[in-house]
Design an enzyme around this catalytic site. Structure first.
Site, PDB file in Angstrom:
ATOM      1  N   CYS A 368       0.843  -1.210   0.000  1.00 25.17           N
ATOM      2  CA  CYS A 368       0.000   0.000   0.000  1.00 25.17           C
ATOM      3  C   CYS A 368       0.870   1.249   0.000  1.00 25.17           C
ATOM      4  O   CYS A 368       1.360   1.674   1.053  1.00 25.17           O
ATOM      5  CB  CYS A 368      -0.915  -0.010   1.238  1.00 25.17           C
ATOM      6  SG  CYS A 368      -1.976   1.439   1.322  1.00 25.17           S
ATOM      7  N   CYS A 371      -0.512   4.221   2.080  1.00 24.44           N
ATOM      8  CA  CYS A 371      -0.373   4.089   3.536  1.00 24.44           C
ATOM      9  C   CYS A 371       1.074   4.297   3.968  1.00 24.44           C
ATOM     10  O   CYS A 371       1.361   5.063   4.881  1.00 24.44           O
ATOM     11  CB  CYS A 371      -0.780   2.692   4.013  1.00 24.44           C
ATOM     12  SG  CYS A 371      -2.367   2.134   3.424  1.00 24.44           S
ATOM     13  N   ASP A 372       1.981   3.598   3.310  1.00 25.18           N
ATOM     14  CA  ASP A 372       3.343   3.479   3.826  1.00 25.18           C
ATOM     15  C   ASP A 372       4.333   4.413   3.137  1.00 25.18           C
ATOM     16  O   ASP A 372       5.453   4.592   3.627  1.00 25.18           O
ATOM     17  CB  ASP A 372       3.834   2.025   3.665  1.00 25.18           C
ATOM     18  CG  ASP A 372       2.853   1.033   4.273  1.00 25.18           C
ATOM     19  OD1 ASP A 372       2.148   1.421   5.224  1.00 25.18           O
ATOM     20  OD2 ASP A 372       2.781  -0.118   3.802  1.00 25.18           O
TER      21      ASP A 372
END
Ligand code: NAP
Length: 544
Positions: A368, A371-372
């Site tokens: 992701c 997200c990261d």
């Protein structure tokens, strides 16, 4: 989610009346809160800090709605910092006289939702935990210090952070919490090797990677080890529906709207984040009506629309589907009896299955980028894949300041021409005809071994992260359990009306295969809901 709390909406083109109503409801809720809320912000004196400023701004926005919140600011050298053992700046303590909740970083982006929920829980003193979770938390009899790592761009994070806040509110004498923004506090993230979010630790033991359903989180916290399933007590709440939709992506949400408008008593259950894959798609440019829209924004708009009609149970995992008349469905929180079921369970990201991938997942291996990605700013990563997702995510990482190289196993991309042009223009380097044969690193990703698929030549590349974007495989575990037939490719086998081999069970969206676009998933959801309505009036399985 506590039903008494107003639900925030982050849609880009707000319906003004809806927004006015929401703010009015919020103000009333704040006024009725039995407790005022003290916030203590600790900052590094004389240092410009965007996160500290972010915290001030968000608190200011709340203070425009209510006088029940008070913010005081101190330097790290103030005696109050010693009193509360605050070592990092910025740190926000929330009602420290009553709860051990601290925020390292700022509640920005997606985390504004967590902050709002936290303020409401702290102000009302109500955790809003389900009965099932409450019973688990009640049995905890020793201290737990939870640390949840989050990022402002992670749509999965609020679910896990809110799970943790609920646990603190439920048992403030034994449970305390640090919400740690990996962007603001990268050193702490490195210390815990927390390179994907959300990740939850309790007493320094990893208890959850990714967002967990509330009951699963409670059990993991109680046992101090990650749990995957929670079986509810037999006295769990029973809900009866005409149609139960499993999956809250574009297909499920659209089906919900259509079904309720047709008069069917309908509910949607989603184990994870609403919107499915779209929620983590950085930018969507091919959904009619939106020239360019963030995936999460599009999801928020769809969810707000769906909530006008249909009841949604997010963060609830379906554990079992038992065919019958009616079907019996068990989640971690309740039981459903439903006349029909729509499987809109979508798809899960594919794994490379390279040595080192599993061990370093969340330690530099990521699925992701939204997200990261923030943790890798200024560092070097590779992204693997040649489809629309890989190219969209490579561009996203590049634009946020991550040094990204695309690795593709062939000599041409399958992504749309429009995206390929953007990629070429960006100057992102591409390693063609290349495969990763191993991912290596002690605590976290340090390097990858590569092989040229044409020449067989091998090489080695030092990297900080490996983002995998190599497509999806259908989520068919429940379908299998229920006896639904699959195609040779592993998708749900269905007819033109989205009927499966089991009368009363239907499918829609990516779990059916096909083009796997947001717009096609929404269309399939609408078609399936209309077919279900027609079949319920005139059941095809009763015709001779
Ligand atoms: P995809 O289109 O299936 O592409 C997967 C890519 O990963 C392919 O290039 C494939 O290589 C590669 N790959 C697969 N297995 C691999 C392995 N074991 N090792 C190395 N490479 C591997 O998947 P996607 O990009 O995630 O897209 C999924 C669906 O969502 C598609 O229908 C796509 O159109 C849609 N989508 C649309 C948009 C948009 O319109 N903006 C954005 C995102 C996704 P090969 O090419 O060699 O097979």
């Amino acid at each position: 989610m506590n039903d008494t709390h107003p639900q925030p909406s982050t849609q880009q083109q707000p319906n003004t009346q809806q927004q006015v109503d929401f703010i009015k409801q919020l103000k009333t809720t704040f006024e009725k809160m039995p407790h005022d809320i003290d916030l203590l912000l600790f900052t590094q004196k004389g240092k410009e800090d965007a996160f500290a400023e972010g915290s001030r701004q968000i608190v200011r926005a709340f203070r425009e709605l209510t006088s029940r919140i008070r913010l005081r600011e101190f330097g790290l050298d103030h005696k109050m910092a010693a009193k509360y053992q605050v070592e990092h700046a910025p740190t926000l303590l929330i009602a420290p006289d009553r709860y051990g909740i601290r925020w390292l970083g700022a509640p920005l982006g997606e985390e504004a939702r967590t902050f709002l929920e936290t303020i409401l829980m702290v102000g009302t003193g109500m955790s809003g935990l389900s009965e099932q979770s409450r019973k688990v938390i009640a049995k905890i009899d020793s201290e737990r210090l939870i640390k949840v790592f989050v990022s402002p761009s992670c749509p999965y994070c609020p679910q896990q952070a809110v799970n943790a806040v609920r646990a603190v509110i439920e048992k403030p004498d034994l449970i305390s919490l640090e919400i740690i923004d990996i962007q603001s506090q990268p050193e702490i993230a490195h210390q815990y090797s927390a390179h994907s979010v959300p990740q939850a630790f309790a007493n320094d033991v990893l208890i959850g990677m990714g967002a967990q359903p509330e009951e699963v989180f409670a059990l993991s916290l109680s046992r101090l080890e990650p749990q995957t399933v929670f079986i509810p007590d037999s006295d769990a709440e029973l809900v009866e529906t005409d149609l139960l939709i499993i999956g809250g992506g574009p297909a499920g949400l659209t089906a919900g709207i259509y079904a309720v408008r047709s008069g069917l008593k309908t509910a949607i259950v989603e184990r994870n984040v609403l919107g499915g894959q779209v929620a983590t798609t950085p930018i969507v440019e091919n959904y009619p009506g939106f020239t360019q829209v963030g995936g999460k924004t599009l999801v928020d708009i769809m969810v707000t629309h769906a909530l006008e009609y249909v009841q949604i149970f997010p963060g609830e995992e379906v554990i079992d589907v038992v065919p019958g008349k009616p079907f019996e469905v068990t989640t971690g929180r309740r039981r459903f009896k439903s006349k029909t079921i729509l499987l809109a369970t979508g798809a899960n990201h594919k794994h490379l299955n390279a040595p080192g991938e599993k061990r370093l997942s969340g330690r530099g291996v990521s699925y992701c980028s939204t997200c990261d990605g923030p943790l890798f700013k200024g560092r070097n990563v590779v992204i693997v894949g040649g489809g629309n997702s890989a190219v969209t995510e490579a561009l996203y990482l590049h634009h946020m300041g991550v040094g990204v190289t695309l690795i593709h196993r062939r000599d041409s991309l399958r992504a749309q021409e429009f995206l390929v042009k953007q990629l070429t223009f960006s100057g992102i380097p591409i390693l063609w005809n290349t495969e990763i044969t191993e991912i290596t690193g002690k605590e976290r990703v340090e390097s990858i071994s590569l092989k040229n698929t044409r020449t067989g030549e091998t090489s080695f590349l030092a990297v900080d992260g490996v983002f995998l974007s190599i497509g999806y495989e259908p989520s068919v575990e429940l379908a299998r359990k229920a006896g639904v037939a699959l195609t040779p490719d592993g998708f749900i086998q269905k007819d033109a009306k989205h009927r499966t081999n089991i009368p009363g069970i239907y499918s829609a969206g990516d779990v059916e295969g096909g083009y796997k676009q947001i717009v096609t998933a929404a269309g399939q959801g609408a078609e399936a809901a209309m077919a279900i309505f027609e079949d319920m009036i005139n059941p095809y399985w009763q015709k001779s």
